[in-house]
Design an enzyme around this catalytic site. Sequence first.
Site, short mmCIF file in Angstrom:
data_model
loop_
_atom_site.label_atom_id
_atom_site.label_comp_id
_atom_site.label_asym_id
_atom_site.label_seq_id
_atom_site.Cartn_x
_atom_site.Cartn_y
_atom_site.Cartn_z
N ARG A 79 -13.57 5.40 -10.92
CA ARG A 79 -13.87 5.51 -9.48
C ARG A 79 -13.51 6.89 -8.93
NH1 ARG A 79 -11.03 0.58 -7.02
NH2 ARG A 79 -11.05 2.05 -5.30
N ASN A 80 -12.77 7.67 -9.69
CA ASN A 80 -12.48 9.04 -9.29
C ASN A 80 -13.69 9.88 -9.72
OD1 ASN A 80 -11.54 11.85 -9.49
ND2 ASN A 80 -9.53 10.96 -9.03
N CYS A 81 -14.23 10.67 -8.81
CA CYS A 81 -15.48 11.38 -9.09
C CYS A 81 -15.27 12.77 -9.70
CB CYS A 81 -16.34 11.46 -7.83
SG CYS A 81 -15.66 12.48 -6.50
N THR B 261 -10.84 14.15 -5.13
CA THR B 261 -11.92 13.42 -5.82
C THR B 261 -11.60 11.94 -5.94
OG1 THR B 261 -10.95 13.98 -7.96
CG2 THR B 261 -12.70 15.44 -7.12
#
Length: 164
Positions: free
Chosen positions: A40-42, A141
């Site tokens: 889920r961290n971009c 992010t």
Amino acid sequence: MNNRISLFDPIVSNDSQILILGSIPGNKSLEQQQYYANPRNCFWKLIFELFNENFTTDYRERVSLLKRYHIALWDIIDSCERSSSLDKDIKNENYNFSILNFLEEHPTIKVIFCNGKKSFKLLNKIFPENSNISIISLPSTSSAHAVPYDNKKREWSVIKDYIK
């Protein structure tokens, strides 16, 4: 709460030109021993898109991409206590003072991009004011930082201006 965690070794090459500095690895990253392991961290999606590279989940290839584009990666917190992956839950942190020696050992690094406000705030507490290294704050992010992805990507695109 005595859940003390520590940072990873940096990702760096002899010709790194920029350093991306986070706070400290999240729980998923600690489990997998990989920077930005939470899907889920971009972070990784963003980096791959900025350089028009085909996205991969293979960590070795991710690290290789950073090195190919002269990007070093590390964290500002050496160790801390934290009950979750959120920066707001960080307590009793010890700063990564090794970063000052690290920058001396890697004189090709001329700019530090902070991944989120926490790393920016903490770096400014320990960084010498007379440094010739620029410090730029970028939006986190993390999925916990509720800014639209396109806005993050637009701000993160400044990284390309510092890579020769």
